[in-house]
Design a protein around this motif. Structure first.
Motif, mmCIF file in Angstrom:
data_model
loop_
_atom_site.group_PDB
_atom_site.id
_atom_site.type_symbol
_atom_site.label_atom_id
_atom_site.label_comp_id
_atom_site.label_asym_id
_atom_site.label_seq_id
_atom_site.Cartn_x
_atom_site.Cartn_y
_atom_site.Cartn_z
ATOM 1 N N UNK A 64 52.619 71.474 2.809
ATOM 2 C CA UNK A 64 52.824 70.104 3.257
ATOM 3 C C UNK A 64 51.550 69.501 3.829
ATOM 4 N N UNK A 65 50.795 70.300 4.552
ATOM 5 C CA UNK A 65 49.516 69.798 5.063
ATOM 6 C C UNK A 65 48.546 69.551 3.915
ATOM 7 N N UNK A 66 48.517 70.443 2.939
ATOM 8 C CA UNK A 66 47.633 70.277 1.796
ATOM 9 C C UNK A 66 47.956 68.980 1.054
ATOM 10 N N UNK A 67 49.250 68.718 0.838
ATOM 11 C CA UNK A 67 49.658 67.487 0.148
ATOM 12 C C UNK A 67 49.361 66.263 0.997
ATOM 13 N N UNK A 68 49.585 66.367 2.307
ATOM 14 C CA UNK A 68 49.370 65.224 3.197
ATOM 15 C C UNK A 68 47.896 64.850 3.281
ATOM 16 N N UNK A 69 47.030 65.848 3.352
ATOM 17 C CA UNK A 69 45.593 65.573 3.433
ATOM 18 C C UNK A 69 45.102 64.850 2.183
ATOM 19 N N UNK A 70 45.574 65.303 1.025
ATOM 20 C CA UNK A 70 45.151 64.665 -0.228
ATOM 21 C C UNK A 70 45.699 63.248 -0.329
ATOM 22 N N UNK A 71 46.975 63.058 0.007
ATOM 23 C CA UNK A 71 47.582 61.727 -0.072
ATOM 24 C C UNK A 71 46.919 60.773 0.904
ATOM 25 N N UNK A 72 46.605 61.264 2.110
ATOM 26 C CA UNK A 72 45.965 60.417 3.113
ATOM 27 C C UNK A 72 44.615 59.903 2.627
ATOM 28 N N UNK A 73 43.835 60.792 1.995
ATOM 29 C CA UNK A 73 42.522 60.389 1.477
ATOM 30 C C UNK A 73 42.670 59.334 0.389
ATOM 31 N N UNK A 74 43.666 59.481 -0.475
ATOM 32 C CA UNK A 74 43.877 58.515 -1.546
ATOM 33 C C UNK A 74 44.346 57.168 -1.004
ATOM 34 N N UNK A 75 45.214 57.191 0.002
ATOM 35 C CA UNK A 75 45.697 55.946 0.590
ATOM 36 C C UNK A 75 44.559 55.193 1.277
ATOM 37 N N UNK A 76 43.661 55.940 1.901
ATOM 38 C CA UNK A 76 42.511 55.291 2.544
ATOM 39 C C UNK A 76 41.567 54.703 1.503
ATOM 40 N N UNK A 77 41.288 55.485 0.457
ATOM 41 C CA UNK A 77 40.359 55.025 -0.578
ATOM 42 C C UNK A 77 40.916 53.836 -1.352
ATOM 43 N N UNK A 78 42.191 53.894 -1.690
ATOM 44 C CA UNK A 78 42.773 52.904 -2.593
ATOM 45 C C UNK A 78 43.370 51.687 -1.896
ATOM 46 N N UNK A 79 43.840 51.876 -0.665
ATOM 47 C CA UNK A 79 44.500 50.769 0.043
ATOM 48 C C UNK A 79 43.795 50.375 1.333
ATOM 49 N N UNK A 80 42.816 51.186 1.757
ATOM 50 C CA UNK A 80 42.082 50.872 2.969
ATOM 51 C C UNK A 80 42.833 51.128 4.254
ATOM 52 N N UNK A 81 43.925 51.869 4.181
ATOM 53 C CA UNK A 81 44.715 52.128 5.380
ATOM 54 C C UNK A 81 44.141 53.324 6.140
ATOM 55 N N UNK A 82 44.070 53.205 7.453
ATOM 56 C CA UNK A 82 43.586 54.278 8.319
ATOM 57 C C UNK A 82 44.748 55.246 8.553
ATOM 58 N N UNK A 83 44.672 56.416 7.934
ATOM 59 C CA UNK A 83 45.770 57.383 7.998
ATOM 60 C C UNK A 83 45.394 58.541 8.905
ATOM 61 N N UNK A 84 46.290 58.867 9.822
ATOM 62 C CA UNK A 84 46.122 60.019 10.690
ATOM 63 C C UNK A 84 47.241 61.005 10.411
ATOM 64 N N UNK A 85 46.942 62.283 10.587
ATOM 65 C CA UNK A 85 47.926 63.333 10.341
ATOM 66 C C UNK A 85 48.386 63.931 11.663
ATOM 67 N N UNK A 86 49.680 64.155 11.764
ATOM 68 C CA UNK A 86 50.272 64.652 13.005
ATOM 69 C C UNK A 86 50.885 66.029 12.796
ATOM 70 N N UNK A 87 50.463 66.985 13.617
ATOM 71 C CA UNK A 87 51.049 68.322 13.591
ATOM 72 C C UNK A 87 52.016 68.466 14.754
ATOM 73 N N UNK A 88 53.110 69.136 14.522
ATOM 74 C CA UNK A 88 54.079 69.411 15.566
ATOM 75 C C UNK A 88 54.767 70.721 15.245
ATOM 76 N N UNK A 89 55.478 71.284 16.219
ATOM 77 C CA UNK A 89 56.188 72.521 15.902
ATOM 78 C C UNK A 89 57.476 72.182 15.153
ATOM 79 N N UNK A 90 58.052 73.190 14.511
ATOM 80 C CA UNK A 90 59.086 72.961 13.516
ATOM 81 C C UNK A 90 60.324 72.263 14.070
ATOM 82 N N UNK A 91 60.859 72.754 15.178
ATOM 83 C CA UNK A 91 62.078 72.157 15.714
ATOM 84 C C UNK A 91 61.860 70.687 16.068
#
Length: 532
Positions: A384-411
């Motif tokens: 999920x992190x691998x997919x999120x990192x790639x999608x975030x980079x594409x959204x920034x490049x293609x749409x100019x949106x500032x994307x941040x990734x959030x980690x949390x514990x499972x529950x």
């Protein structure tokens, strides 16, 4: 997801020496008769009727009994029922129960126990998480939700004969739904006497394993039930430590502290090429999708369908599958993965088109104006992190949106998705609990589903799902589901990223494990043996 008691007395006596030695298994290896499999996160519950995550689901699967189950090929097979009959109109199912199924308390399971269990599942005062999955096809379910006592469509013909009468308007996938790991029978005595947290120290099940110990955020220990109706399990004890990091699970496997682990995708190629680990690698199909969830309740722009579509068009899924997942996963155009009967083969979905994405943003009035976006990531697997990192980079490049990734514990991640007001967006997955279209569309996107975490509310989508579940034939049902699926994809209700497959490591001394494309990849461990 856990229950058993009385019948386990013998198991406790037989395994007293092992349990008294207890404690952590030595780091140098596993004791014979002990099987160690990690939980990816702390189980939010071990009440199977509220289990909607991997950890809780895995425990429920081992400790409880369904009427029907799946074999390793995905075929429906008898479990708590030895056989069943279906009326010519397909609306009446009569189950002939096995006469040797016992709760872990020692009491024999009867048809009345099944009726009580399903009525508890559907009780609106209990408000379970799985009633809408298992019960909607049963006559009287709608009336029960409005206050009627019990489920009129469940009949006890005699102690070993249970009959279901279906609602013709919601009949779809009924038998497949009964193979859901949470469609289980409960020991009413344990539930009734244990209070609100009855599952903390005892289980109410009749499966191959019973709850021995649950130490929160540390481990769950189960012991075998020697009276299990399909034969005493060969492994007497299962230890399931909570290990949240994929790299830690792999390290503990290599140190001999775990016997079965999922492979972190970043390590897959190295493991495959390793002369020792490569021989312990299991690769097989999985009915799972990794997907991006846009949450219009928290991120205002997602209320506009054009913005959601723009996000979908700005993510190059074939590139993610090819480069991030090195071709091991395949790009997902649809929501329901291969392996589910009726898979929408050939559907193209929203293909990568950044120019069209920018045009849609401009039409919606958000060109260059999108506020920062935070994407929460499911922590239970590295994917999920691998997919999120790639999608975030594409959204920034293609749409100019500032994307941040959030980690949390499972529950916390599970609770945040369920609240629907915590995350602006999230990257997660959904794996089949049972092999039917309803396990995806009905659960994830139907407006009345408690698991509609993206708050999708399309009357047309709901209508198509309702019509699918009223269809008299599977072919008609599939056509309607395909229409609903295409509508949700093109609305950007959720954004499919990739379809996955399983990669597990299993110690060579573990024998008899059966795999499945559903759940966590394995069937109940009652056939597993440790041979050193």
């Amino acid at each position: 997801m856990v229950r058993r008691w009385m019948g386990v007395v013998v198991a406790v006596v037989l395994t007293a020496a092992l349990i008294s030695m207890g404690g952590p298994v030595p780091a140098t290896g596993q004791q014979t008769g002990i099987f160690r499999v990690p939980l990816g996160g702390e189980p939010p519950t071990i009440d199977p009727y509220f289990a909607t995550d991997f950890s809780s689901g895995d425990l429920s699967f081992l400790m409880y009994t369904t009427l029907v189950g799946l074999d390793s090929s995905g075929k429906l097979i008898p479990e708590g029922a030895r056989s069943w009959d279906t009326s010519t109109n397909g609306l009446v199912y009569t189950f002939h129960l096995r006469d040797n199924v016992r709760f872990h308390s020692g009491r024999k399971v009867t048809a009345a126990d099944w009726k009580w269990s399903f009525e508890r599942m559907g009780d609106p005062k209990v408000a379970t998480s799985v009633a809408d999955v298992v019960l909607p096809g049963i006559a009287g379910f709608d009336a029960q939700q409005k206050g009627a006592p019990g489920l009129a469509g469940i009949r006890v013909l005699d102690p070993l004969t249970l009959q279901f009468v279906l609602n013709p308007k919601a009949r779809g996938g009924f038998l497949n739904r009964l193979a859901y790991y949470a469609a289980v029978v409960l020991d009413r005595d344990v539930v009734g006497q244990g209070g609100k947290g009855w599952y903390e120290t005892r289980d109410a099940g009749s499966g191959p394993y019973t709850l021995k110990e649950w130490v929160h955020n540390d481990h769950v220990t189960m012991v075998s039930d020697p009276n299990y109706f399909l034969g005493a399990p060969k492994v007497t004890r299962i230890e399931m430590p909570v290990v949240t990091q994929a790299t830690t699970r792999l390290a503990e496997y290599q140190a001999g502290q775990l016997d079965l682990v999922p492979v972190p995708l970043a390590d897959f190629q190295r493991i495959k090429a390793d002369p020792v680990l490569g021989k312990e690698l299991l690769v097989f199909p999985r009915a799972q999708i990794i997907w991006f969830g846009p949450n219009p309740r928290v991120y205002e722009p997602f209320k506009d369908v054009r913005v959601r579509r723009a996000f979908a068009l700005a993510i190059d899924k074939p590139r993610i599958a090819r480069t991030v997942f090195f071709g091991f996963y395949q790009p997902a155009a649809s929501i329901v993965p291969p392996g589910i009967p009726g898979f929408y083969a050939g559907y193209k979905g929203l293909t990568y088109d950044p120019a069209e994405a920018k045009k849609l943003l401009a039409e919606a009035g958000f060109a260059g104006k999108l506020p920062p976006l935070t994407i929460a990531m499911n922590p239970i697997a590295q994917d999920y992190q691998m997919a999120a990192e790639a999608a975030a980079a594409m959204l920034k490049d293609n749409l100019g949106v500032d994307v941040r990734l959030q980690k949390t514990e499972f529950a916390s991640f599970q609770q945040g998705m369920n609240r629907r007001t915590a995350f602006q967006a999230f990257m997660t997955g959904w794996a089949a609990d049972y092999l039917d279209y309803s396990d995806y569309l009905d659960l994830l996107l139907y407006s009345k589903s408690p698991l509609d975490r993206v708050s999708y509310a399309s009357p047309e989508f709901d209508r198509l799902v309702d019509e699918a579940n009223a269809a008299p034939t599977e072919s008609q049902r599939t056509i309607l589901y395909h229409k609903a699926e295409a509508l949700a994809v093109e609305d950007g209700a959720m954004i499919p990223i990739v379809f996955t497959q399983f990669a597990l490591l299993k110690k060579p001394y573990v024998h008899g494990m059966q795999t499945t494309s559903a759940l966590s990849g394995w069937l109940r461990f009652n056939s597993v043996s440790i041979q050193k």
